[in-house]
Structures are given as structure tokens and as C-alpha cells.
Scaffold this active site. Sequence first.
Site, PDB file in Angstrom:
ATOM      1  N   ASP A 205     -18.080  36.566 -26.629  1.00  0.00           N
ATOM      2  CA  ASP A 205     -18.449  35.178 -26.371  1.00  0.00           C
ATOM      3  C   ASP A 205     -19.359  34.748 -27.507  1.00  0.00           C
ATOM      4  OD1 ASP A 205     -17.624  34.390 -23.391  1.00  0.00           O
ATOM      5  OD2 ASP A 205     -18.157  36.520 -23.469  1.00  0.00           O
TER       6      ASP A 205
ATOM      7  N   ASP B  13      -8.780  29.816 -15.166  1.00  0.00           N
ATOM      8  CA  ASP B  13      -9.976  30.243 -14.429  1.00  0.00           C
ATOM      9  C   ASP B  13      -9.719  29.988 -12.947  1.00  0.00           C
ATOM     10  OD1 ASP B  13     -11.153  30.863 -16.827  1.00  0.00           O
ATOM     11  OD2 ASP B  13     -12.351  29.031 -16.946  1.00  0.00           O
TER      12      ASP B  13
END
Lengths: 257, 216
Positions: free
Chosen positions: A12, A131
Site C-alpha cells: 500500500d 471490495d
Amino acid sequence: MGLAKRIIPCLDVENGRVVKGVNFVDIRDAGDPVEIAKRYNEQGADEITFLDITASHEGRDTTVHTVEKIAEEVFIPLTVGGGIRAVEDIRIMLNAGADKVAINTAAIHNPDLVREAAERFGSQCIVVAIDAKRVDDVDNKPRWEIFTHGGRKPTGIDAVAWAVKMAELGAGEILLTSMDRDGTKNGFELGVTRAITDAVGIPVIASGGVGTLDHLADGVLLGGADAVLAASIFHFGEFTVPEAKAYMAAKGIEVRL
Amino acid sequence: MSGIVAVIDYGMGNLHSVASALEHVGADKVVVTHDAELIRSADRVVFPGVGGIRDCMTEIRRLKCDELLLDVLGAQHKPVLAICVGMQALMTHSQENGGVDCLDIVPGEVRFFGKPLLGETGERLKVPHMGWNQVQQVSNHALWNGIEDNSRFYFVHSYYVDALDRNLLAGSVQYGVSADAALARDNLFAVQFHPEKSHTAGLQLLRNFINWNGQC
């Protein structure tokens, strides 16, 4: 003999720095995505996923530069996701050296972007990121819905139906993250993983919740995933990629050793 | 000495990875170009490709890379490495995009993997064929030097090459069908996988290529 299941460390990245931390003992700069990507490359990772969480426009230039640097030094596939809104964003990332680009929220606002991108660049480089969060029906039948904004905003879209639609529009792969499990270290949400791997004919990467090597193996053996993605278990040196592969191989999973 | 390696750029996708990998394994100089003179003056040539075959063929023909390739392979007899869609473009015809005529430099068909595609035990296989699969070395070629038989290479494709002349087969891969992973003919070597993305084995193949004299 056959296709190996893939192990994918995920970085990330914000403003060109890896966030959530990486804690290799012998690395000079634990925030440098290029150094970390090189380390995973040396460890025998099968791919690297780079999720850009940079909000600012200026920061995006840094991201492009980072992707270029990684592509110069890492000779395994690189997927870049985060902030991809238009065909032009995809073109920029592919030109920078990404092999695949993950589209998430933009696909929800404009599903046609997936079709357009697949036609222009080929399905092989278009990943749709989903998601999902469990929202059972009244009769307690399991159902998973797509959420945006880091799992806060429901969309009303059924995750399995959505995956099927994305594959039809030309997505080459699905990156499935369980928002219930992400960051918990309790393992993948195997129900939605299985439901989606069974429903689509394209490869599925399971993501969200890995805390042990058993979780990785379960993603493949029970979830039916073609690849498993994890961040923290690798970043903090709890397990190395070769350890994960040796464990999966011992469970009868075909991996690249 | 590798000399100058020209990577043919016909406008389809990013070729920096190929160029970086060639530099990484010690190529003296890599040029990414569609300039015919630069390519003709290079010592060896890489013919890559990504994306849909129809758009690739359109650009290859528009930029006259077809004539150039024939010249480089034939009269000039330079070592040539074709990669992925570059390999597919050499064949006679591809089933992709509703059927597209290709260069017919190597007779054969580019076929769809099929839907559904089933494995040895009847399990369903995903398409595209994406990831690391084992390549069985069928011939004893200089480009396999230092690479163990059945090493894994990175593949990403939905269509596979089926060459007519089975004597050209240098490597095969099993994925529901037996697909041609590598073909070799004189000074041409063509691979379906991406050596530039195949870590140690892929880099070794590129190292072999830049040191190859073009003899089969």
C-alpha cells in the site's frame, strides 16, 4: 505438471512511500516501495501488487515514477491499482511499466470503462477489484455486497453477480477483498471467495485477512482461488514468501518453488 | 558481445520491461523503435506484442514491420526473438477478434483455449491462462542453456499457437491442451511466455538470446 497458484505480496503506497510499514530486518529503507519490491522479487514472489492510496493529484506523478523504477528492476508481473478512473489513467500506468491495472470504484460508476479498457489494452491487463462485505438476507442465506470508501458505503450491488458482469465486460482477473476480514488476520472470507471462483471463468485473487500460512492454503483449497494476496504477514517478517510456498506445497498445492 | 538489440515498437503497449530486462542481462545497447534503418543496422531483433491481434496486425502492416521482419529474418539473417503476441503474429491465422490473418511466416493457427477448458482430472481451468506454468523443452536449443527442463515461465494469454510443422517445436506447455510454448526455426526463436517477467529463468533465456549466433 500444471499452472502454479500464485502468492502475491501487496504494497500500500501513499505519496511514493509504503504505508502500513514493512519490517524487514536488513532493509535500508523500510518505506521505499522499490527496495521492498526488489526484496519480494528476490524471495520468489509470483507477482507484486501495488495499491496507490495517494489522494492528491501531485502525488500521482510520484506514483508513476515509482512504478517506472520498480519495472526497471523487478522482472515479475506488477499490478497497479488505486485511483484508476479513466482509460487515460490505465494508459499512463501501463506505459510506466505496470503489467496489469486494477479498476475498483470507477467500474461501479462506469462499468463501460472495463469494456473500453479491455478492448483497448486487452483483457490480460485489466483486473477488476471488488471490495465485498457480508450482508445476509432475511432468511440468513449468505449474500455479499460491494462496498466503497474503505467498506463504509454500501452500493446495493451483489458481489457475485458483479464479478460475472465484469468478466463478461472483458475483465481478465478479479481481485476480491473481504472488507469484513481485511486487517483482522482471521483468514479469507471463504464463502464469497468460493462463490465467485465458481461463478466466473477468469482467475480470482483472494485478499483480506491473512494471518497464518493455513489461511493462504485455505484460500486455494477451500476458496478455489487462483492466487492469494497478503501484506502484513510478509511485511513484518512473520513469514517469508519461500516459507509460504513450502507450506502450500506440503498441502499439495502446486506452487513455483 | 550482444551488439545492438532492436526491440520493434509498433505502438502496442509498453516495451520498457523488455528493454530493461535486456539491459539487465548485459545487452550492450537496446533501442526501442520502428525505424526500419535502425532495426536493419541492429545485431539482433526482438519482436514483442501485447493486446488484441487485430490491432497489432493493423499497426504491423501500417508501419511496414511485416516487410522489415521478412528482411531481418531472411536476407539479413539476424537472430530474432518473438514474444507472446509477437509469436502469434508470425503464424498464418488467429481465431481472436473473429478471425484475423497474420504474417504466415510460420505456418500454423492461433486457437482459443476453449470454454469450458478442462484439466486432466476434469477440473475447470480459467481463461486467460495466467501465471507460472512449466515449459517442457522439446529440443536442445541454445536458448535453453542453463535453464532446467520444466522450469516455470510467466504466461498470460487466451489464445495459443499450434504450429503446422511439429519439427519446429522447442518447448510445450500443458493447459487443458498441449500448447506451443516455444518454436525454433533457423535464426528465429519464438516464445508464448514473457521472459522479461519470468524472473531467473526468463532472464537466463534473454541472456542466451543476446549471446546467440542464430544457429539452430
